[in-house]
Structures are given as structure tokens and as C-alpha cells.
Design an enzyme around this catalytic site. Structure first.
Site, PDB file in Angstrom:
ATOM      1  N   CYS A  75       0.832  -1.219   0.000  1.00  0.00           N
ATOM      2  CA  CYS A  75       0.000   0.000   0.000  1.00  0.00           C
ATOM      3  C   CYS A  75       0.864   1.265   0.000  1.00  0.00           C
ATOM      4  CB  CYS A  75      -0.929  -0.025   1.215  1.00  0.00           C
ATOM      5  SG  CYS A  75      -1.756   1.538   1.550  1.00  0.00           S
ATOM      6  N   CYS A 110      -0.134   3.985   2.505  1.00  0.00           N
ATOM      7  CA  CYS A 110       0.288   3.579   3.854  1.00  0.00           C
ATOM      8  C   CYS A 110       1.733   4.005   4.091  1.00  0.00           C
ATOM      9  CB  CYS A 110       0.175   2.065   4.029  1.00  0.00           C
ATOM     10  SG  CYS A 110      -1.478   1.390   3.772  1.00  0.00           S
TER      11      CYS A 110
END
Length: 394
Positions: free
Chosen positions: A53, A56
Site C-alpha cells: 500500500c 500507507c
């Protein structure tokens, strides 16, 4: 002595740096985390992430390390960073129905979610989410219960809308409509009104947008000049896209003067973007070429992001028009020269070269974009590889 002092300075600096940021995972498992939360009477903050991700990773690098964020989260929460595709994360993902990444959960020691939010956000936005979660009268769980019990006053449902918009956009949209229709003129002319206008005005012609445009000076007590300028630009731009799709040239050109005649560089850039989109949508090739040539030499010559955006639009909308594609090529190539390490910019150039069947240039850009995609999601990585595969078939 001088070398010793330098060594000590570097040692202390390194130690301080190591202490920066949110302190995650100070327990070995979820059971210990909930037990620690119960002992210290704190909520648990869970950063629900995956290894692939990109947002993230961006939050790790840019937000979790911010001193204001770290100080608040370390004081108020037990912090857990959990990979939702490994170990206990697999079951927690199912339990809490985590569908996107990053998702941020604030959970009590009984495992009940009291606040939920998601997505990449700024330091200020993320810190505000933490403060909402920590406040028992502002967190999402409390607001939801009050809403379900029938409370509908505007200050309350606006807070509920703001708490809900990042975790359940569909429900937030419904509440937003209730706010737009229900807020009174007296409420609009207040700090509450500014809060509502900033969150819910969409164009200069909808109810909140029109009120703001007619009464902008009244909001000086509750907002900065920069905030009001940004909102004005957003509302006018939104209206102008309506004129583009309606093919209303008279209304469009009248509004265009707002941007082109400004002494602010960002507004002139937006004017160039809007005018290019207008001519592209109307299939007016000569005018499109004129405007984009001027932008390449003028207001957009150093703005890789905007040039790449225009190139993507031209490649998509003008794929059958060689002159439009050539302009897309010039803009995309210039954008790559400005920012060669940006995935989306390299990818756009590769796509435009593919449309023009410039195989050699396309392949170089596509391979570079695939390399840069390693910092993005698995979906982006797959798209980057598919682009290479298409080009190799030329």
C-alpha cells in the site's frame, strides 16, 4: 576533542530521531494490546496496512513522524500497526470489515470500534481525527448513537458528516444533503456556516456556494484570505466545467477572465487548464494547439503535474486526432524532463508515445514507470507491466 563532540552530537541526534514518530507495537500480540489498553484506560489506535500500500507508506514517512501527531497519539492511545494480510491481521481484517488501505481504527479494550477513518491525509487532518477519536462526545460511535436516537440539529449532523465522510461516503452524502437543505441563513452567517460551506459547497450556483460567493467578506472573521480564495477557485472551476459540458461558450469565456486576468500564478495556471479543456471538448484543434503552446512557453512551463494531466486528457479525448496527439506528446515529454522520477508522469508519456506508435520512446518511459511502480500498489504495478506488454507488441 572536536571529533568527539561531533560524534556525541550525531549519537544524540540519532537517538532523538529514533524516538520520533508514533510508537507502534509495544506488545507482542492483540490480546496483550487489549490488556494494556484496559490497564492504562486508553483506546487502541490500529493502522491497518498492507506491504504493497503506497498511501500507507506515505503516511509512515510524512504523517506518523510529525512531532504533533506523535505526541498526541503516544499520550492518548496504545498504537498498533498491523499488516492485514499476515498473522492476526487476517482475522482482524474480517472482524472489522477492512476493505481499503490505509484504514485507521480506534478500538476500546473490549475490541469495539469507537472511531473509524481512512485514506491518505495531511498532518492536520490526521491529528484532528485522533482528537475526535479521543473525545467521547465527538467520536464516530457516540455521534452515530445520537443520530440513530433522532438528533438532527445542524451543528450535530455537520459534526457527524465530517466524522463519517472518510469511512462511509454514501451515508455521509445523504447527511450532507440534509445539511444543505436544512441550514438557516442565520446559521450560514456564522462560524458554523463557514464550516458547512467549506465542507459542502460544490459550485458557485448551489445553495451554499451561491451564499458564499455573495457574502464572502462576511466569512473573514472565521477564515483566512487564503482559505476563501481556495474555495472561490474551486467553486468557479466547478461551474466552468458545467459550461464546458453544456457547450456554453459565452458563459465560459466570461468566467475565464476571472482566472486569466488574475495576478496570482495559480489562478492563471487554472485558466490555461480550463481553456485547454474547453477547446478539447469542443474539438477545436487550432485553438487547443494555440492555448497549449502558450502554456508550454508560459504559465505551465515549469509545472510537470499539470502538463502531464493535460497530456493524459488529450491522449484520451483526442486519440483519433493527430494534431491533438502531437500536443499531448510535447506536453508529456516536457513533463518527463521536469520530473523524471514520478510514476504517473512517466506512465503518461509512455501512453502518449504508444498512441503515436513511437515504440522506442514508449518502451523507455514504460520501463521507467514500471520501476517507479514498485513504490505503488500491486494494481498499479500490474497496469505498468501491461503497458510494457502492449508497447512490445508494436
Amino acid at each position: 576533542m572536536k571529533n568527539l563532540l561531533m560524534f556525541l552530537f550525531l549519537l544524540i541526534s540519532g537517538s532523538l530521531k529514533a524516538q520520533e514518530g508514533i510508537k507502534f507495537n509495544q506488545t507482542s500480540n492483540w490480546k496483550e494490546t487489549t490488556e494494556k489498553a484496559a490497564t492504562q484506560n486508553k483506546l487502541i489506535f490500529i493502522d491497518c496496512y498492507t506491504s504493497w500500500c503506497a498511501p500507507c507508506k506515505w503516511m509512515d514517512k510524512n504523517v506518523f513522524v510529525a512531532p504533533s501527531v506523535a505526541a498526541f497519539f503516544n499520550e492518548h492511545f496504545i498504537n498498533a500497526k498491523i499488516d492485514m494480510e499476515k498473522g492476526e491481521g487476517i482475522e482482524l481484517r474480517k472482524k472489522y470489515n477492512v476493505q481499503s488501505f490505509p484504514t485507521f481504527l480506534f478500538v476500546n479494550d473490549k475490541g469495539e470500534v469507537v472511531h473509524r477513518t481512512a485514506s491518505k491525509m495531511s498532518v492536520a487532518e490526521f491529528l484532528e481525527e485522533g482528537k475526535m477519536a479521543a473525545d467521547p462526545k465527538r467520536n464516530l460511535s457516540f455521534l452515530k448513537k445520537k443520530y440513530e436516537s433522532g438528533q438532527r440539529d445542524i451543528p450535530f449532523i455537520l459534526d457527524y458528516y465530517l466524522a463519517l465522510q472518510k469511512s462511509d461516503r454514501g451515508a455521509a452524502e445523504k447527511i450532507g444533503k440534509d445539511i444543505v437543505t436544512g441550514i438557516t441563513e442565520q446559521e450560514l452567517n456564522s462560524a458554523l456556516g463557514w464550516k458547512a460551506v467549506k465542507a459542502l459547497a460544490r459550485t458557485e450556483n448551489d445553495r451554499l456556494g451561491a451564499y458564499f460567493m455573495a457574502n464572502e467578506s462576511k466569512y473573514g472573521a472565521w477564515s483566512s484570505a487564503e482559505e476563501r480564495e481556495q474555495l472561490t477557485d474551486r467553486l468557479v472551476s466547478s461551474s466552468m466545467y458545467g459550461y464546458i459540458y453544456a457547450k456554453d461558450e459565452t458563459a465560459f469565456m466570461k468566467k475565464l477572465a476571472f482566472f486569466n486576468g488574475s495576478d496570482k500564478a495559480d489562478r492563471r495556471k487554472q485558466g490555461a487548464m480550463l481553456e485547454a479543456d474547453f477547446y478539447l471538448e469542443q474539438d477545436r484543434t487550432a485553438d487547443y494547439k494555440r492555448v497549449t503552446d502558450e502554456a508550454l512557453k508560459g504559465v505551465l512551463k515549469a509545472d510537470a503535474e499539470k502538463l502531464s494531466f493535460l497530456a493524459r486528457r488529450a491522449d484520451y479525448k483526442g486519440a483519433s486526432n493527430p494534431a491533438i496527439l502531437q500536443q499531448a506528446y510535447l506536453m508529456a515529454k516536457h513533463a518527463v524532463a521536469l520530473e523524471p522520477e514520478e510514476y504517473s508522469i512517466q506512465s503518461t508519456f509512455a501512453k502518449v508515445c504508444l498512441s503515436l506508435k513511437k515504440k522506442e520512446e514508449a518502451l523507455i518511459a514504460a520501463k521507467k514507470s514500471r520501476q517507479l511502480a514498485d513504490a505503488e500498489t500491486s494494481k498499479i504495478q500490474k497496469l505498468a507491466q501491461e503497458l510494457i506488454d502492449k508497447i512490445e507488441l508494436l
